[in-house]
Design an enzyme around this catalytic site. Structure first.
Site, mmCIF file in Angstrom:
data_model
loop_
_atom_site.group_PDB
_atom_site.id
_atom_site.type_symbol
_atom_site.label_atom_id
_atom_site.label_comp_id
_atom_site.label_asym_id
_atom_site.label_seq_id
_atom_site.Cartn_x
_atom_site.Cartn_y
_atom_site.Cartn_z
ATOM 1 N N ASP A 137 30.807 -5.251 -9.501
ATOM 2 C CA ASP A 137 29.747 -3.984 -10.205
ATOM 3 C C ASP A 137 28.716 -3.973 -9.051
ATOM 4 O O ASP A 137 27.989 -5.254 -8.633
ATOM 5 C CB ASP A 137 29.860 -3.938 -11.911
ATOM 6 C CG ASP A 137 28.858 -3.139 -12.324
ATOM 7 O OD1 ASP A 137 28.728 -1.992 -11.535
ATOM 8 O OD2 ASP A 137 28.313 -3.231 -13.286
ATOM 9 N N ASN A 186 33.785 6.805 -14.838
ATOM 10 C CA ASN A 186 32.885 6.766 -13.809
ATOM 11 C C ASN A 186 33.544 8.551 -13.287
ATOM 12 O O ASN A 186 32.977 9.201 -12.450
ATOM 13 C CB ASN A 186 33.838 6.187 -12.370
ATOM 14 C CG ASN A 186 33.386 4.770 -12.769
ATOM 15 O OD1 ASN A 186 33.698 3.697 -12.564
ATOM 16 N ND2 ASN A 186 32.133 3.973 -13.084
ATOM 17 N N ARG A 233 32.592 -9.956 -13.461
ATOM 18 C CA ARG A 233 32.437 -9.108 -13.514
ATOM 19 C C ARG A 233 31.180 -9.650 -12.628
ATOM 20 O O ARG A 233 30.443 -10.853 -13.101
ATOM 21 C CB ARG A 233 31.931 -8.658 -14.639
ATOM 22 C CG ARG A 233 31.383 -7.320 -14.525
ATOM 23 C CD ARG A 233 30.984 -6.771 -16.202
ATOM 24 N NE ARG A 233 30.489 -5.218 -15.332
ATOM 25 C CZ ARG A 233 31.008 -4.226 -15.918
ATOM 26 N NH1 ARG A 233 31.365 -4.322 -17.341
ATOM 27 N NH2 ARG A 233 29.972 -3.344 -15.772
ATOM 28 N N ASN A 286 27.315 -2.047 -6.684
ATOM 29 C CA ASN A 286 26.826 -1.707 -5.005
ATOM 30 C C ASN A 286 25.663 -0.525 -5.293
ATOM 31 O O ASN A 286 24.574 -0.345 -4.506
ATOM 32 C CB ASN A 286 27.987 -0.456 -5.103
ATOM 33 C CG ASN A 286 29.331 -0.966 -5.452
ATOM 34 O OD1 ASN A 286 29.109 -2.865 -5.023
ATOM 35 N ND2 ASN A 286 30.184 -0.508 -5.249
ATOM 36 N N TRP A 305 22.563 -2.232 -5.533
ATOM 37 C CA TRP A 305 22.048 -3.303 -4.178
ATOM 38 C C TRP A 305 21.824 -1.983 -2.930
ATOM 39 O O TRP A 305 20.850 -2.535 -2.418
ATOM 40 C CB TRP A 305 23.838 -3.413 -3.404
ATOM 41 C CG TRP A 305 23.502 -4.624 -2.079
ATOM 42 C CD1 TRP A 305 23.522 -5.437 -1.865
ATOM 43 C CD2 TRP A 305 23.758 -3.504 -0.545
ATOM 44 N NE1 TRP A 305 23.632 -5.713 -0.504
ATOM 45 C CE2 TRP A 305 23.962 -4.414 -0.069
ATOM 46 C CE3 TRP A 305 23.987 -2.698 -0.817
ATOM 47 C CZ2 TRP A 305 23.603 -4.299 1.276
ATOM 48 C CZ3 TRP A 305 23.947 -2.178 1.122
ATOM 49 C CH2 TRP A 305 23.881 -3.449 1.486
ATOM 50 N N GLU A 324 40.442 -16.165 -19.253
ATOM 51 C CA GLU A 324 38.645 -16.425 -18.551
ATOM 52 C C GLU A 324 38.315 -15.779 -18.060
ATOM 53 O O GLU A 324 38.333 -15.036 -16.245
ATOM 54 C CB GLU A 324 38.866 -17.861 -17.774
ATOM 55 C CG GLU A 324 39.817 -19.046 -19.162
ATOM 56 C CD GLU A 324 39.763 -19.466 -19.787
ATOM 57 O OE1 GLU A 324 38.129 -19.964 -20.051
ATOM 58 O OE2 GLU A 324 39.963 -19.475 -20.119
ATOM 59 N N SER A 368 33.615 -2.871 -20.551
ATOM 60 C CA SER A 368 33.473 -1.467 -19.769
ATOM 61 C C SER A 368 34.413 -0.840 -20.125
ATOM 62 O O SER A 368 35.506 0.303 -18.750
ATOM 63 C CB SER A 368 32.780 -1.976 -18.152
ATOM 64 O OG SER A 368 31.616 -2.184 -18.248
HETATM 65 C C1 IPE Z 1 32.695 -0.880 -14.525
HETATM 66 O O1 IPE Z 1 31.715 -0.344 -14.043
HETATM 67 C C2 IPE Z 1 33.638 0.341 -13.517
HETATM 68 C C3 IPE Z 1 33.823 -0.139 -11.894
HETATM 69 C C4 IPE Z 1 33.576 -0.820 -11.740
HETATM 70 C C5 IPE Z 1 35.444 0.655 -11.526
HETATM 71 P P1 IPE Z 1 30.648 0.603 -14.708
HETATM 72 O O2 IPE Z 1 29.490 0.668 -13.388
HETATM 73 O O3 IPE Z 1 31.103 2.077 -14.217
HETATM 74 O O4 IPE Z 1 30.465 0.474 -15.665
HETATM 75 P P2 IPE Z 1 28.836 0.655 -17.312
HETATM 76 O O5 IPE Z 1 28.575 1.853 -17.107
HETATM 77 O O6 IPE Z 1 28.136 -0.402 -16.587
HETATM 78 O O7 IPE Z 1 29.117 -0.135 -18.357
HETATM 79 C C1 IPE Z 2 29.728 -0.678 -8.938
HETATM 80 O O1 IPE Z 2 28.738 -0.559 -8.613
HETATM 81 C C2 IPE Z 2 31.137 0.693 -8.483
HETATM 82 C C3 IPE Z 2 31.201 1.718 -9.613
HETATM 83 C C4 IPE Z 2 32.206 1.625 -10.526
HETATM 84 C C5 IPE Z 2 32.436 3.129 -8.588
HETATM 85 P P1 IPE Z 2 28.211 1.092 -9.118
HETATM 86 O O2 IPE Z 2 27.955 1.818 -8.614
HETATM 87 O O3 IPE Z 2 28.724 0.745 -10.720
HETATM 88 O O4 IPE Z 2 27.058 0.491 -9.676
HETATM 89 P P2 IPE Z 2 25.282 -0.405 -9.882
HETATM 90 O O5 IPE Z 2 26.198 -0.634 -11.163
HETATM 91 O O6 IPE Z 2 24.781 1.128 -11.083
HETATM 92 O O7 IPE Z 2 24.229 -0.658 -9.103
HETATM 93 MG MG MG Z 3 28.127 -0.294 -12.424
#
Ligand code: IPE
Ligand code: IPE
Ligand code: MG
Length: 241
Positions: free
Chosen positions: A20, A68, A188, A22, A25, A207, A196
Site C-alpha cells: 500500500d 479496487n 502492510r 503507491n 508516493w 503475525e 482491507s
Molecule cells: C488494499 O489497499 C488493497 C491492496 C493493496 C491491493 P487499499 O489502498 O485499496 O485499501 P484501503 O482502501 O486503504 O483500505
Molecule cells: C496500493 O497503493 C496499490 C493498490 C491498491 C492497487 P494505493 O494505490 O492504494 O496507494 P495509496 O494508498 O492511495 O497511497
Molecule cells: Mg491504498
C-alpha cells in the site's frame, strides 16, 4: 534442544504483503498516481529476491482488491496494463530464480487476454520449486469465504449429513488458497492499520507488521528487517509456554 524453548521456525514459510501507498508516493513527488504503481514494481522485484534468498517458500502479494475495481477507470486500466507488462517482463527472472508464479482472485472481471497471460506464466513456471510467488488479483477475503461456502454447499447437497464430519482442514480445501499454508507473517506498508478485506480466514494466527514506509520505498532492506522482527516474535497459539 530444551523442550521449553520456543521452537517456532525462525524463517517464515509464508510471507504476505499488503502493498500500500503507491498513490501517496507519487503525489508526494507531484506525479500521477500511476507512476507510484510503476515504481512499486521495483519493490516487488526486490522483495521477491530477498524472500528467495532468505528461504521463504511462499511470498504472496495483495496487488488489487475487489474493491479496487471502484477506482477511476483510467487507474484500473493502468494497473491491469502493468500486470500484463510485468507478466511478460518477469518470466526470465522467475525461471532463473526457480520461482513458481500463481494468481488467485475472482477472475470474472479480468480481460480474456490477461487471463491467458496469467495461465501461460503459471504453466511455464509450474515445476519451479524454490519459492511460490502468489499474486492476489481482484481478490477479497469475504469473496473467498463465500465462494468456498457455495462450492461446499453444492458438494454436500445430496449428502447433508456428511457436514457433521466437516473439519477446518476440509473447509480449507474449498478456499482459493487450498494447498498454500496460512501466512506466518503479514506486512502492510504505508501506515494504514487495517486488513482491507484481505486474507480473513487464513490470517487467523498470522503475525502482523505495520510499516509506515510507502510501498515503492519498502525494498529489500525493509523486507529483511521485517523477517528479523518476525524471528523475535513469540507465537503462542493461545497456549501457555
Ligand atoms: C488494499 O489497499 C488493497 C491492496 C493493496 C491491493 P487499499 O489502498 O485499496 O485499501 P484501503 O482502501 O486503504 O483500505
Ligand atoms: C496500493 O497503493 C496499490 C493498490 C491498491 C492497487 P494505493 O494505490 O492504494 O496507494 P495509496 O494508498 O492511495 O497511497
Ligand atoms: Mg491504498
Amino acid at each position: 534442544m530444551n523442550q521449553t524453548v520456543d521452537q517456532t521456525p525462525r524463517v517464515p514459510v509464508h510471507v504476505s504483503i499488503i502493498m500500500d501507498g503507491n498513490g501517496r508516493w507519487a503525489r508526494e513527488r507531484g506525479l500521477e498516481r500511476v507512476k507510484g504503481h510503476f515504481e512499486g514494481v521495483k519493490s516487488v522485484r526486490a522483495c521477491t529476491e530477498a524472500a528467495v534468498e532468505a528461504g521463504v517458500k511462499y511470498l504472496s502479494l495483495f496487488a488489487f482488491s475487489e474493491e479496487n475495481w471502484n477506482r477511476p477507470a483510467q487507474e484500473v486500466s493502468s494497473l491491469m496494463g502493468l500486470m500484463m507488462k510485468s507478466i511478460a517482463e518477469e518470466c526470465a527472472t522467475l525461471m532463473e530464480n526457480g520461482v513458481r508464479f500463481r494468481v488467485i482472485g475472482n477472475f470474472e472481471r479480468l480481460s480474456p487476454t490477461l487471463r491467458e497471460a496469467i495461465a501461460g506464466l503459471e504453466e511455464k513456471t509450474r515445476d519451479n520449486s524454490r519459492m511460490t510467488l502468489v499474486i492476489f488479483l481482484s481478490y477479497s477475503g469475504k469473496w473467498d469465504i463465500l465462494q468456498a461456502a457455495k462450492a461446499l454447499a453444492a458438494d454436500y447437497s445430496s449428502n447433508p449429513s456428511g457436514l457433521e464430519e466437516l473439519s477446518l482442514e476440509d473447509f480449507d480445501k474449498y478456499l482459493s488458497t487450498a494447498g498454500i499454508p496460512d501466512p506466518d507473517l503479514l506486512i502492510r506498508t504505508s501506515g494504514e492499520l487495517r486488513i482491507s478485506n484481505f486474507l480473513l480466514w487464513q490470517a487467523a494466527y498470522t503475525e502482523f507488521i505495520f510499516s509506515d514506509v510507502l510501498w515503492p520505498d519498502f525494498g529489500k532492506e525493509r523486507f529483511r528487517e521485517a523477517l528479523a522482527e518476525y524471528a523475535r516474535r513469540d507465537r503462542r497459539y493461545g497456549k501457555v509456554k
